[in-house]
Design a protein around this motif. Structure first.
Motif, PDB file in Angstrom:
ATOM      1  N   LEU A  30      63.192  70.805  15.010  1.00 52.60           N
ATOM      2  CA  LEU A  30      61.760  70.878  14.816  1.00 52.60           C
ATOM      3  C   LEU A  30      61.443  70.405  13.402  1.00 52.60           C
ATOM      4  O   LEU A  30      62.361  70.204  12.598  1.00 52.60           O
ATOM      5  CB  LEU A  30      61.269  72.322  14.987  1.00 52.60           C
ATOM      6  CG  LEU A  30      61.607  72.995  16.309  1.00 52.60           C
ATOM      7  CD1 LEU A  30      61.236  74.474  16.249  1.00 52.60           C
ATOM      8  CD2 LEU A  30      60.902  72.312  17.475  1.00 52.60           C
ATOM      9  N   PHE A  31      60.143  70.235  13.072  1.00 55.47           N
ATOM     10  CA  PHE A  31      59.815  69.991  11.673  1.00 55.47           C
ATOM     11  C   PHE A  31      59.026  71.166  11.125  1.00 55.47           C
ATOM     12  O   PHE A  31      58.716  72.118  11.854  1.00 55.47           O
ATOM     13  CB  PHE A  31      59.166  68.633  11.435  1.00 55.47           C
ATOM     14  CG  PHE A  31      57.738  68.443  11.876  1.00 55.47           C
ATOM     15  CD1 PHE A  31      56.904  69.498  12.175  1.00 55.47           C
ATOM     16  CD2 PHE A  31      57.207  67.160  11.945  1.00 55.47           C
ATOM     17  CE1 PHE A  31      55.575  69.315  12.545  1.00 55.47           C
ATOM     18  CE2 PHE A  31      55.882  66.956  12.317  1.00 55.47           C
ATOM     19  CZ  PHE A  31      55.074  68.035  12.613  1.00 55.47           C
ATOM     20  N   ASP A  32      58.718  71.145   9.833  1.00 51.55           N
ATOM     21  CA  ASP A  32      58.115  72.290   9.160  1.00 51.55           C
ATOM     22  C   ASP A  32      56.796  71.877   8.533  1.00 51.55           C
ATOM     23  O   ASP A  32      56.725  71.582   7.335  1.00 51.55           O
ATOM     24  CB  ASP A  32      59.077  72.830   8.099  1.00 51.55           C
ATOM     25  CG  ASP A  32      58.672  74.214   7.599  1.00 51.55           C
ATOM     26  OD1 ASP A  32      58.019  74.947   8.361  1.00 51.55           O
ATOM     27  OD2 ASP A  32      59.025  74.572   6.458  1.00 51.55           O
ATOM     28  N   HIS A  33      55.751  71.872   9.356  1.00 53.68           N
ATOM     29  CA  HIS A  33      54.394  71.644   8.859  1.00 53.68           C
ATOM     30  C   HIS A  33      53.488  72.692   9.482  1.00 53.68           C
ATOM     31  O   HIS A  33      53.651  73.054  10.653  1.00 53.68           O
ATOM     32  CB  HIS A  33      53.902  70.240   9.197  1.00 53.68           C
ATOM     33  CG  HIS A  33      54.558  69.175   8.375  1.00 53.68           C
ATOM     34  ND1 HIS A  33      54.216  68.934   7.059  1.00 53.68           N
ATOM     35  CD2 HIS A  33      55.558  68.309   8.670  1.00 53.68           C
ATOM     36  CE1 HIS A  33      54.970  67.955   6.583  1.00 53.68           C
ATOM     37  NE2 HIS A  33      55.794  67.567   7.532  1.00 53.68           N
ATOM     38  N   LEU A  34      52.533  73.154   8.717  1.00 53.34           N
ATOM     39  CA  LEU A  34      51.634  74.209   9.169  1.00 53.34           C
ATOM     40  C   LEU A  34      50.340  73.662   9.760  1.00 53.34           C
ATOM     41  O   LEU A  34      49.561  74.410  10.355  1.00 53.34           O
ATOM     42  CB  LEU A  34      51.313  75.145   8.002  1.00 53.34           C
ATOM     43  CG  LEU A  34      52.541  75.770   7.324  1.00 53.34           C
ATOM     44  CD1 LEU A  34      52.112  76.610   6.131  1.00 53.34           C
ATOM     45  CD2 LEU A  34      53.355  76.591   8.307  1.00 53.34           C
ATOM     46  N   MET A  35      50.130  72.356   9.593  1.00 53.69           N
ATOM     47  CA  MET A  35      48.982  71.672  10.170  1.00 53.69           C
ATOM     48  C   MET A  35      49.447  70.292  10.614  1.00 53.69           C
ATOM     49  O   MET A  35      50.453  69.780  10.108  1.00 53.69           O
ATOM     50  CB  MET A  35      47.833  71.564   9.154  1.00 53.69           C
ATOM     51  CG  MET A  35      47.366  72.910   8.616  1.00 53.69           C
ATOM     52  SD  MET A  35      46.101  72.772   7.319  1.00 53.69           S
ATOM     53  CE  MET A  35      44.645  72.491   8.328  1.00 53.69           C
ATOM     54  N   PRO A  36      48.744  69.672  11.560  1.00 59.07           N
ATOM     55  CA  PRO A  36      49.188  68.355  12.023  1.00 59.07           C
ATOM     56  C   PRO A  36      49.217  67.322  10.905  1.00 59.07           C
ATOM     57  O   PRO A  36      48.354  67.314  10.027  1.00 59.07           O
ATOM     58  CB  PRO A  36      48.136  67.987  13.081  1.00 59.07           C
ATOM     59  CG  PRO A  36      47.587  69.294  13.552  1.00 59.07           C
ATOM     60  CD  PRO A  36      47.577  70.173  12.328  1.00 59.07           C
TER      61      PRO A  36
END
Length: 280
Positions: A30-36
């Motif tokens: 997965l990746f680690d972003h809190l917003m697109p």
């Protein structure tokens, strides 16, 4: 890699279930972003480590991880505890991915910091923080007694990790990044190094620079597995196969295929048939 954004949980779980049954697919990310950071800016984006723990409980074979955790999001002692939990839930299948965190450009990758009340420190400070975080996390995974740590960016008193990860001495550490400062941290701390694909000439130069930094500190450069992220073009699989071949020729044996959203039924099997098997 299945970016956990602009899709639903069931979509990601379906792809991971399928991949878990395909021997040629060795790991999932997965990746680690809190917003697109692409598509609808107001679309869904799932928290990476929470989702990873859920997927770890629903898979049996795949090695798994977050590529890469933003060191700017979570204090290192908390992150060490989170990662330990995932390693236990997965039965020892975690590859621990970490990096400095998003650059201030493009804006889509920066807005998540003020939106969540998180500071965005200058790059030099962020790299120093990453190096300290790697030290702290490894100590929490391995040291038998509580310890204090007082660095420039992180301060812990009576730090202690219990339970310990399943993997000993600790899960493999993958550090992502391409800057020369980050590569020095890779040389000191990483078992795997990941870089985005694209400009293969630059990728090769960065790999050679990492070799030099390893030699400078007396480490065998071959002890760090070279990893590369390559975007998948489902309409032009030949382009992706060519990129895989170039990466393999350059010594990158850990290839991460970034699947585009939405994920059609059978995408993992398609990737195995069209991209992986022809490259073996």
């Amino acid at each position: 890699m299945t970016a956990p954004t602009q899709v639903g949980y069931d979509d990601i779980l379906r792809v991971w279930h399928e991949a878990d049954a395909i021997p040629e697919i060795e790991h999932a990310w997965l990746f680690d972003h809190l917003m697109p950071i692409f598509g609808d800016p107001d679309g869904p984006a799932y928290e990476g480590w929470t989702l990873l723990s859920a997927l770890a409980a629903r898979t049996r074979r795949l090695r798994l991880g977050v590529m890469v955790t933003s060191n700017r999001f979570r204090p290192p002692a908390l992150l060490a505890k989170i990662a330990t939990t995932v390693d236990i839930v997965s039965g020892g299948r975690l590859d621990f991915g970490i990096g400095v965190g998003s650059r201030p450009d493009p804006p889509e990758a920066w807005r998540e910091y003020p939106a969540h009340g998180l500071p965005f420190h200058p790059p030099a400070q962020a790299v120093e923080s990453l190096a300290e975080a790697c030290t702290v996390i490894k100590r929490l995974w391995t040291e038998p007694e509580p310890f204090d740590f007082h660095g420039r960016h992180h301060h812990l008193t009576g730090a202690f990790g219990n339970p310990r990860p399943v993997q000993r001495p600790h899960p493999p550490v993958l550090i992502g990044g391409r800057s020369s400062a980050t590569l020095r941290v890779v040389a000191e701390h990483a078992d795997l190094w990941n870089i985005p694909g694209g400009d293969m000439a630059d990728v090769v130069r960065r790999s050679a620079l990492l070799d030099r930094y390893c030699v400078d500190i007396g480490r065998d450069p071959a002890s760090i597995v070279r990893s590369i992220h390559l975007p998948v073009d489902v309409d032009r699989p030949g382009v992706t196969r060519e990129a895989i071949g170039e990466a393999l020729d350059a010594g990158f044996r850990h290839v991460v295929l970034g699947l585009p959203v939405p994920y059609p039924d059978g995408i993992a099997q398609w990737a195995a048939d069209e991209l992986i098997r022809p490259s073996l």
